[in-house]
Design a protein around this motif. Structure first.
Motif, mmCIF file in Angstrom:
data_model
loop_
_atom_site.group_PDB
_atom_site.id
_atom_site.type_symbol
_atom_site.label_atom_id
_atom_site.label_comp_id
_atom_site.label_asym_id
_atom_site.label_seq_id
_atom_site.Cartn_x
_atom_site.Cartn_y
_atom_site.Cartn_z
ATOM 1 N N ARG A 385 0.818 -1.216 0.000
ATOM 2 C CA ARG A 385 0.000 0.000 0.000
ATOM 3 C C ARG A 385 0.856 1.271 0.000
ATOM 4 O O ARG A 385 0.679 2.134 -0.875
ATOM 5 C CB ARG A 385 -0.963 -0.002 1.191
ATOM 6 C CG ARG A 385 -1.800 1.266 1.244
ATOM 7 C CD ARG A 385 -2.852 1.212 2.308
ATOM 8 N NE ARG A 385 -3.566 2.487 2.389
ATOM 9 C CZ ARG A 385 -4.604 2.719 3.164
ATOM 10 N NH1 ARG A 385 -5.087 1.751 3.929
ATOM 11 N NH2 ARG A 385 -5.199 3.892 3.188
ATOM 12 N N PRO A 386 1.801 1.447 0.944
ATOM 13 C CA PRO A 386 2.609 2.681 0.885
ATOM 14 C C PRO A 386 3.461 2.769 -0.370
ATOM 15 O O PRO A 386 3.645 3.857 -0.928
ATOM 16 C CB PRO A 386 3.469 2.608 2.154
ATOM 17 C CG PRO A 386 3.452 1.173 2.571
ATOM 18 C CD PRO A 386 2.125 0.644 2.143
ATOM 19 N N ILE A 387 3.982 1.627 -0.843
ATOM 20 C CA ILE A 387 4.783 1.656 -2.071
ATOM 21 C C ILE A 387 3.906 2.014 -3.256
ATOM 22 O O ILE A 387 4.281 2.831 -4.108
ATOM 23 C CB ILE A 387 5.471 0.287 -2.291
ATOM 24 C CG1 ILE A 387 6.534 0.053 -1.216
ATOM 25 C CG2 ILE A 387 6.107 0.219 -3.671
ATOM 26 C CD1 ILE A 387 7.172 -1.324 -1.261
ATOM 27 N N GLY A 388 2.723 1.421 -3.310
ATOM 28 C CA GLY A 388 1.806 1.720 -4.400
ATOM 29 C C GLY A 388 1.360 3.166 -4.396
ATOM 30 O O GLY A 388 1.202 3.791 -5.461
ATOM 31 N N GLU A 389 1.171 3.736 -3.219
ATOM 32 C CA GLU A 389 0.765 5.138 -3.133
ATOM 33 C C GLU A 389 1.901 6.044 -3.619
ATOM 34 O O GLU A 389 1.664 7.027 -4.331
ATOM 35 C CB GLU A 389 0.384 5.471 -1.684
ATOM 36 C CG GLU A 389 -0.189 6.869 -1.526
ATOM 37 C CD GLU A 389 -0.847 7.081 -0.179
ATOM 38 O OE1 GLU A 389 -1.330 8.208 0.062
ATOM 39 O OE2 GLU A 389 -0.898 6.134 0.639
ATOM 40 N N TRP A 390 3.131 5.707 -3.254
ATOM 41 C CA TRP A 390 4.267 6.501 -3.740
ATOM 42 C C TRP A 390 4.364 6.417 -5.260
ATOM 43 O O TRP A 390 4.573 7.429 -5.932
ATOM 44 C CB TRP A 390 5.560 5.984 -3.108
ATOM 45 C CG TRP A 390 6.770 6.697 -3.631
ATOM 46 C CD1 TRP A 390 7.337 7.828 -3.133
ATOM 47 C CD2 TRP A 390 7.548 6.338 -4.795
ATOM 48 N NE1 TRP A 390 8.412 8.208 -3.909
ATOM 49 C CE2 TRP A 390 8.553 7.317 -4.934
ATOM 50 C CE3 TRP A 390 7.475 5.313 -5.720
ATOM 51 C CZ2 TRP A 390 9.492 7.282 -5.964
ATOM 52 C CZ3 TRP A 390 8.400 5.273 -6.749
ATOM 53 C CH2 TRP A 390 9.403 6.250 -6.862
ATOM 54 N N VAL A 414 -0.979 3.316 -14.555
ATOM 55 C CA VAL A 414 -0.381 2.771 -13.332
ATOM 56 C C VAL A 414 -1.098 1.482 -12.973
ATOM 57 O O VAL A 414 -2.324 1.456 -12.844
ATOM 58 C CB VAL A 414 -0.481 3.777 -12.169
ATOM 59 C CG1 VAL A 414 0.101 3.163 -10.896
ATOM 60 C CG2 VAL A 414 0.221 5.071 -12.509
ATOM 61 N N ASN A 415 -0.336 0.397 -12.798
ATOM 62 C CA ASN A 415 -0.905 -0.900 -12.443
ATOM 63 C C ASN A 415 -1.075 -0.986 -10.929
ATOM 64 O O ASN A 415 -0.136 -0.755 -10.177
ATOM 65 C CB ASN A 415 0.015 -2.029 -12.936
ATOM 66 C CG ASN A 415 -0.680 -3.368 -12.916
ATOM 67 O OD1 ASN A 415 -1.073 -3.846 -11.864
ATOM 68 N ND2 ASN A 415 -0.824 -3.973 -14.083
ATOM 69 N N ILE A 416 -2.285 -1.309 -10.504
ATOM 70 C CA ILE A 416 -2.586 -1.456 -9.074
ATOM 71 C C ILE A 416 -2.736 -2.937 -8.766
ATOM 72 O O ILE A 416 -3.496 -3.648 -9.434
ATOM 73 C CB ILE A 416 -3.890 -0.714 -8.708
ATOM 74 C CG1 ILE A 416 -3.774 0.775 -9.050
ATOM 75 C CG2 ILE A 416 -4.217 -0.896 -7.233
ATOM 76 C CD1 ILE A 416 -2.729 1.527 -8.282
ATOM 77 N N SER A 417 -2.027 -3.417 -7.750
ATOM 78 C CA SER A 417 -2.087 -4.839 -7.412
ATOM 79 C C SER A 417 -3.473 -5.191 -6.869
ATOM 80 O O SER A 417 -4.132 -4.356 -6.240
ATOM 81 C CB SER A 417 -1.028 -5.193 -6.367
ATOM 82 O OG SER A 417 -1.440 -4.801 -5.077
ATOM 83 N N PRO A 418 -3.939 -6.428 -7.106
ATOM 84 C CA PRO A 418 -5.254 -6.834 -6.603
ATOM 85 C C PRO A 418 -5.399 -6.645 -5.104
ATOM 86 O O PRO A 418 -6.448 -6.217 -4.629
ATOM 87 C CB PRO A 418 -5.334 -8.321 -6.995
ATOM 88 C CG PRO A 418 -4.436 -8.443 -8.176
ATOM 89 C CD PRO A 418 -3.310 -7.474 -7.919
ATOM 90 N N ILE A 446 -5.892 3.729 -14.514
ATOM 91 C CA ILE A 446 -5.596 2.720 -13.494
ATOM 92 C C ILE A 446 -5.766 1.350 -14.128
ATOM 93 O O ILE A 446 -6.832 1.013 -14.649
ATOM 94 C CB ILE A 446 -6.537 2.867 -12.278
ATOM 95 C CG1 ILE A 446 -6.310 4.204 -11.597
ATOM 96 C CG2 ILE A 446 -6.314 1.715 -11.298
ATOM 97 C CD1 ILE A 446 -4.927 4.407 -11.034
ATOM 98 N N GLU A 447 -4.705 0.542 -14.085
ATOM 99 C CA GLU A 447 -4.740 -0.801 -14.647
ATOM 100 C C GLU A 447 -5.006 -1.822 -13.540
ATOM 101 O O GLU A 447 -4.342 -1.808 -12.504
ATOM 102 C CB GLU A 447 -3.422 -1.142 -15.345
ATOM 103 C CG GLU A 447 -3.154 -0.299 -16.582
ATOM 104 C CD GLU A 447 -1.907 -0.764 -17.333
ATOM 105 O OE1 GLU A 447 -1.255 -1.719 -16.855
ATOM 106 O OE2 GLU A 447 -1.595 -0.183 -18.373
ATOM 107 N N SER A 475 -8.396 0.349 -16.988
ATOM 108 C CA SER A 475 -7.906 -0.585 -17.995
ATOM 109 C C SER A 475 -7.817 -1.979 -17.389
ATOM 110 O O SER A 475 -7.418 -2.138 -16.233
ATOM 111 C CB SER A 475 -6.521 -0.145 -18.490
ATOM 112 O OG SER A 475 -5.936 -1.127 -19.319
ATOM 113 N N VAL A 476 -8.187 -3.007 -18.178
ATOM 114 C CA VAL A 476 -8.048 -4.400 -17.743
ATOM 115 C C VAL A 476 -6.744 -4.943 -18.324
ATOM 116 O O VAL A 476 -6.606 -5.083 -19.545
ATOM 117 C CB VAL A 476 -9.238 -5.262 -18.200
ATOM 118 C CG1 VAL A 476 -9.040 -6.712 -17.750
ATOM 119 C CG2 VAL A 476 -10.534 -4.720 -17.627
#
Length: 823
Positions: A385-390, A414-418, A446-447, A475-476
């Motif tokens: 979460r903090p890494i993804g937000e950065w 930007v790819n967001i992890s499940p 957002i991917e 995006s899928v």
């Protein structure tokens, strides 16, 4: 005669008297026996009970006689138990065993019961005699003794005796199932100080709480035990991968991080863990115990609050993963993350209309760490979460820079992890990133993965609709690899479909993949979605998706992921925009580099490429020499290479074997891994997979431009070891030889003239394998030197040689000779 009758009567009286005495004796035994007794008739009704029956069951004779013995049933035994009992009685007339019945007052009583049957003249059961004794107290005493023999009274965990039995069972199970078993030997660090300073009562409470926490870390079927003092053991059964053991170890170490609160004392304690696996670390229980103890001592000597595997190779891997987790936890604070950007190109116009932001990590100790290593780990330890937000904020900030440079409205994906999408406040994170950077929301995509659409649909749908309401596109990613149906796709607010790269890579060889690509493009357009093809690497692939009407392409055909500066240059060049002043390419600076290639010309070109960078270059002509130079490290590490570039296709010891040997040397000597770049003319997925498994961090395909090679090398290094690339004037007019390499033209031409003669000879012969190998070797020289036309011709010849038509081979060889003549 009269006397005879008198004697007969006398004998009869005596017999009757004896029978009465016997009956009196039997009655006395029946009445005075300590065992309970009762008899039943042929209908299984009680016809007699003795006083002990009443003493044991609580039922008087008047209450019992005439009833079925089922009146004593506790309900503890199931139907199968009684069916087996009656079957045995019917076949043999006898049964004995332990039963749990119920006393008249309701409490259960354990009875040892024996039943025998009496049969009449016809062989039918006339009555049954049951004898039983109360074994409740004896059994409870035995259980208490067993409990004391097998469990620790303080922690209520299994003790040494029971643990060894459970460990043996785990080994038997592992042998039967073909799995592994793991043994952990845990020692509390500094426990003696707690006992000495706070007293044994406090120490006992700490042991009890520690044992409770340990149990909460285990999986179902695992066993934790107290071995004695401050030592605990754990057996893990059914292990399929070392990662399962590491996960439990990490949990055990983490649960002790929270202070122990005992009588207003806040106590901090840690533990050291020794680990053994079976099979492998010992033949039997004793060997495992001995080796686990040795591993525990190694862990304590290593500074405590850590663990050690007994096997050195496994220990090195586990320690590397543990260190990776430790370094990852501070990577954000240390500013070790950076982004690279891969262009997305409009198929119709050829212009860049978007970029995918990709996360990279360069650790100050570990060097470059692959996303395949650190992203799953970040998810596992809760840092995603903090890494993804950065990542999201940094990507939005860079996209805003592009606008300020006049590059146009380039969208950032930007790819967001499940896990981040499901568990985190993803909507709030996106909103904060847009507000902080002031990026227009329509420039952000957002991917998400296809699989996410199938999990907890309503919650995911609500989040997606809220994101769309912000003005952000969705995006899928990797579409086609999951199980999404058309109805699913229609029900979600999606703007873009990205075709998974595996379909693009294989569609030239497998018609099914080509059909899938065609179907996805048609499906996307029918739903008015933009379709992106990922992993486009060849002209053939580009032509195929263009003919099908695909909207956007992404892949190495256009560009690898680029640093921010290189991406801006790429866009300026692609869009035909004048480059702003001060825009410069990047290169390694002042580092020690090892370059291995069996082609002397390639080594000359590499040295020329790095001229002006201040780098110190060590060369190797084969894999064996590369290993020797990479492993010749002083004790102070002062002469270590900071970057290595290895050609994969070297004779003898190839680049794959060299990389594996270098990685083993680093692990065995506790050295941080040096960034490894693979260089090859073979761009197959198999080669990429083999390179990753061998330990390479980056994969580059010949031919490669000087600027791309320098940029790729720079991305492997910390910012302090990079600088602006020396000026490169471009290409000589008419041919593809980079300017600045003119002094190497004689050497290059001498090689080509010699090679073409060999090529013509091989083409006239029948050894097609040798012809393909020689074309491959020539191709490597051309690729490193930058001669793309000859490189392409030789690639066609290499592919055609094994089974191609002789006339076509002759035609290609003639083209090669003609191209060499032009040069």
């Amino acid at each position: 005669m009269v006397e005879g009758k008198g004697q007969s009567s006398q004998r009869r009286i005596e017999e009757l008297s004896q029978q009465v005495e016997r009956l009196s004796l039997y009655q006395a035994v029946f009445d005075n026996a300590f065992e309970g007794m009762f008899a039943t008739d042929c209908d299984n009704r009680i016809i007699a009970v003795n006083p002990a029956f009443t003493a044991i069951t609580g039922y008087t004779a008047e209450e019992a006689v005439g009833n079925d013995p089922h009146m004593l049933s506790s309900g503890f035994h199931d139907r199968a138990f009684y069916e087996e009992m009656w079957a045995k009685l019917s076949s043999t007339g006898l049964w004995q065993g332990e039963v749990i019945d119920r006393h008249k007052d309701g409490r259960p009583v354990r009875l040892w019961l024996s039943i025998s049957s009496q049969r009449d003249a016809e062989g039918k059961t006339a009555r049954r005699i049951a004898v039983f004794r109360d074994v409740t107290e004896a059994r409870e005493t035995a259980e208490q003794l067993w409990q004391r023999s097998n469990f620790d009274p303080l922690t209520e965990l299994p003790n040494r005796n029971l643990f060894l039995d459970r460990l043996l069972q785990a080994l038997v199970l592992a042998g039967r199932e073909g799995s592994k078993a793991a043994m952990l030997f845990i020692g509390l660090d500094g426990f003696k100080n707690i006992n000495d300073s706070l007293g044994h009562w406090i120490g006992d409470k700490v042991l009890q709480e520690a044992s409770r926490r340990f149990q909460n870390c285990l999986r179902q079927g695992d066993t934790a035990a107290r071995f004695g003092g401050d030592e605990f053991t754990v057996v893990l059964s059914g292990i399929r991968a070392t990662a399962e053991v590491e996960a439990v170890i990490r949990s055990v170490l983490e649960v002790l991080q929270e202070p122990f609160t005992v009588e207003h004392h806040h106590i901090l304690i840690s533990c050291s863990i020794g680990v053994c696996l079976w099979p492998g670390d010992g033949e039997d229980v004793e060997a495992l115990m001995r080796n686990a103890t040795a591993a525990l001592q190694q862990a304590k000597q290593a500074g405590r609050n850590t663990f050690r595997f007994f096997t050195p190779a496994m220990d090195a891997r586990a320690q590397a993963r543990s260190r990776l987790a430790d370094e990852l936890s501070s990577a954000l604070a240390q500013g070790e993350f950076h982004l690279v950007f891969q262009p997305l190109v409009d198929v119709k116009t050829g212009k860049v209309n978007a970029a995918e932001a990709l996360l990279r990590w360069h650790n100050r100790y570990l060097g470059v760490v692959s996303p395949d290593q650190f992203v799953p780990l970040a998810e596992e330890i809760g840092l995603i979460r903090p890494i993804g937000e950065w990542l999201l904020t940094a990507a939005c900030r860079e996209a805003l820079v592009w606008q300020g440079m006049g590059l146009g409205e380039i969208n950032i994906a930007v790819n967001i992890s499940p896990r981040q999408f499901q568990q985190g406040d993803i909507v709030g994170i996106i909103r904060r990133a847009l507000e902080e950077t002031r990026l227009p929301p329509w420039l952000l995509t957002i991917e998400i993965t296809e699989g996410l659409l199938l999990s907890n649909g309503e919650e995911i749908l609500a989040k997606m609709e809220t994101i769309r309401a912000l003005g952000v596109s969705l995006s899928v990613d990797d579409f086609g690899t999951g199980y999404s149906s058309l109805s699913y796709l229609k029900s979600f607010p999606v703007d873009v479909l990205k075709i998974d790269r595996s379909f693009i890579a294989d569609m030239g060889e497998h018609s099914d993949d080509a059909t899938m690509v065609e179907a996805i493009i048609a499906l996307g357009h029918s739903l008015h979605l933009e379709v992106v093809a990922e992993g486009v690497e060849t002209q053939h692939q580009m032509d195929f998706i263009t003919n099908l009407g695909c909207d956007v392409a992404q892949g190495y055909f256009f560009s690898p992921p680029l640093s921010a500066a290189r991406f801006r240059e790429f866009v300026l060049e692609r869009q035909g925009i004048s480059e702003p002043e001060g825009s410069v390419a990047v290169a390694p600076h002042g580092v020690r580099v090892l370059f291995a290639d069996d082609v002397e010309l390639a080594r000359l070109v590499f040295r020329d490429f790095l001229e002006g960078t201040g780098c110190l270059i060590d060369e190797a002509a084969d894999g064996a020499e590369a290993i020797a130079k990479a492993c010749a490290v002083r004790k102070d590490g002062g002469n270590r290479h900071q970057l290595m570039v290895l050609d994969l296709c070297m004779p003898g010891t190839d680049g794959f074997e060299a990389a594996r040997a270098i990685r083993r040397f680093e692990a065995d000597n506790g050295l941080d891994p040096v960034p490894l770049i693979a260089l090859t003319v073979d761009n197959s997925e198999d080669s990429r997979d083999r390179a990753r498994q061998a330990g390479f961090d980056r994969f580059l395909t010949k031919p490669i431009a000087r600027s791309d090679l320098l940029a790729a090398m720079a991305e492997m290094l910390p910012p302090a070891n990079t600088d602006s690339a020396p000026a490169d004037a471009g290409l000589v007019a008419g041919i593809n030889i980079p300017t600045g390499l003119e002094h190497l033209l004689p050497a290059f031409m001498a090689e080509m003239l010699k090679d073409q003669q060999t090529l013509r000879s091989l083409a006239e012969g029948r050894d097609r394998a040798a012809l393909a190998d020689h074309a491959h070797a020539m191709r490597g020289k051309c690729g490193m030197f930058g001669e793309e036309v000859l490189y392409s011709l030789l690639g066609d010849l290499e592919s055609l040689a094994p089974q191609g038509d002789s006339g076509e081979i002759t035609r290609l060889v003639a083209k090669v000779v003609e191209r060499v003549g032009r040069l």
